[in-house]
Scaffold this active site. Structure first.
Site, PDB file in Angstrom:
ATOM      1  CG  ASN A   1      -1.894  -1.159   1.183  1.00 30.03           C
ATOM      2  OD1 ASN A   1      -2.158  -1.736   0.130  1.00 30.03           O
ATOM      3  ND2 ASN A   1      -2.410  -1.534   2.344  1.00 30.03           N
ATOM      4  CB  VAL A   2       1.100   4.141  -2.090  1.00 32.64           C
ATOM      5  CG1 VAL A   2       1.938   3.262  -3.005  1.00 32.64           C
ATOM      6  CG2 VAL A   2      -0.306   4.317  -2.645  1.00 32.64           C
ATOM      7  CG  ASP A   3      -2.574   3.252   3.061  1.00 30.52           C
ATOM      8  OD1 ASP A   3      -1.966   2.894   4.103  1.00 30.52           O
ATOM      9  OD2 ASP A   3      -3.304   2.476   2.415  1.00 30.52           O
TER      10      ASP A   3
ATOM     11  CG  HIS B   1       4.075  -1.643  -4.499  1.00 34.04           C
ATOM     12  ND1 HIS B   1       2.905  -2.361  -4.574  1.00 34.04           N
ATOM     13  CD2 HIS B   1       5.042  -2.453  -5.014  1.00 34.04           C
ATOM     14  CE1 HIS B   1       3.154  -3.573  -5.083  1.00 34.04           C
ATOM     15  NE2 HIS B   1       4.442  -3.638  -5.350  1.00 34.04           N
TER      16      HIS B   1
ATOM     17  CB  CYS C   1      14.385  17.853  -8.658  1.00 34.56           C
ATOM     18  SG  CYS C   1      15.448  17.026  -7.452  1.00 34.56           S
TER      19      CYS C   1
ATOM     20  CG  ASN D   1      -7.334 -11.861   0.916  1.00 34.74           C
ATOM     21  OD1 ASN D   1      -7.543 -10.654   0.987  1.00 34.74           O
ATOM     22  ND2 ASN D   1      -6.500 -12.391   0.033  1.00 34.74           N
TER      23      ASN D   1
ATOM     24  CG  ASP E   1     -14.108 -12.841  -1.474  1.00 35.41           C
ATOM     25  OD1 ASP E   1     -15.003 -13.502  -0.907  1.00 35.41           O
ATOM     26  OD2 ASP E   1     -14.257 -11.670  -1.881  1.00 35.41           O
TER      27      ASP E   1
ATOM     28  CB  ALA F   1      -8.978  -6.606   7.115  1.00 34.26           C
TER      29      ALA F   1
END
Length: 231
Positions: free
Chosen positions: A89-91, A106, A133, A198, A200, A216
């Protein structure tokens, strides 16, 4: 000493309001992956990509950790051995719940990356095309997230952790994205027990020693309680 290595995916943050690839009506359903999550898509239309990730960044900033994130932070704090969290996850919800040393394979929405020199810095709430940048001033700022076709971050470190694991858990993952989908085999080759939690069964569920199904926010706290009660 026991060591638990936990991989988390989009399913653990879904109950905090952050959608997965497959959710209908969410951000991902409005765009093709090739357009917003590949280097080629960014080269074709950087404005669209920035618009997409700006929306995700705003959405993630409003989200709050749920009971699953909080349970894993508690496990990391109270387990008698070591607990390493690896996330696709990117959170930043694991950190918001109190987790430490989370490995973001990620990348993260909170980061900016220079496509020219590789410098990283905290992303502003909104990134624009041609943003310079902060190190080399090249107009090459992009979100510091790993797109399809790019190599995930920290892979050597992750494989070292998997080699030391006595228990590997995959939570809220689809089992379709490599190399993460193969982590279960890496852990098993070192003798670790494996479990999937999970909503599913994932496409790789049959490879795990145990599969626990359900939301979850229900399954993860119960699983954590079971681990902590063994002390």
């Amino acid at each position: 000493m026991e060591k638990i290595v936990i991989l988390t995916g989009a399913g653990i943050s879904a109950e905090s309001g952050l959608g997965t690839f497959r959710d209908e009506g969410g951000l991902w359903s409005q765009h093709r992956i090739e357009d917003v999550a590949t280097p080629e898509g960014f080269a074709r239309n950087p404005a669209l990509v920035h618009e997409f990730y700006n929306a995700r960044r705003i959405q993630a900033a409003k989200a709050r950790p749920n009971a699953a994130h909080e349970a894993l932070a508690r496990l990391q704090k109270d387990f008698h051995g070591k607990v390493t969290l690896v996330t696709q996850n990117v959170d930043s919800l694991h950190e918001a719940a109190g987790a430490q040393g989370v490995i973001h394979m990620h990348g993260t929405l909170a980061g900016a990356l220079c496509a020219s020199c590789g410098h990283r810095w905290p992303a502003p709430p909104e990134m624009m095309v041609g943003e310079p940048c902060t190190a080399c001033t090249a107009p090459a700022a992009r979100p510091d997230v790993v797109w399809f076709g790019e190599m995930p971050y920290f892979m050597d470190e992750i494989y070292d952790h998997l080699a030391e694991a006595t228990l590997f858990a995959a939570i809220g993952t689809s089992g379709q994205v490599y190399p993460a989908a193969a982590f279960v085999y890496e852990a098993q080759s070192s003798g670790a027990r494996t479990v999937e939690l999970n909503l599913d069964p994932s496409s790789g569920a049959s490879s795990f020693d145990n599969v626990i199904l359900g939301p979850a926010t229900e399954t993860v706290p119960r699983w954590v309680e079971g681990l902590l009660s063994r002390r």
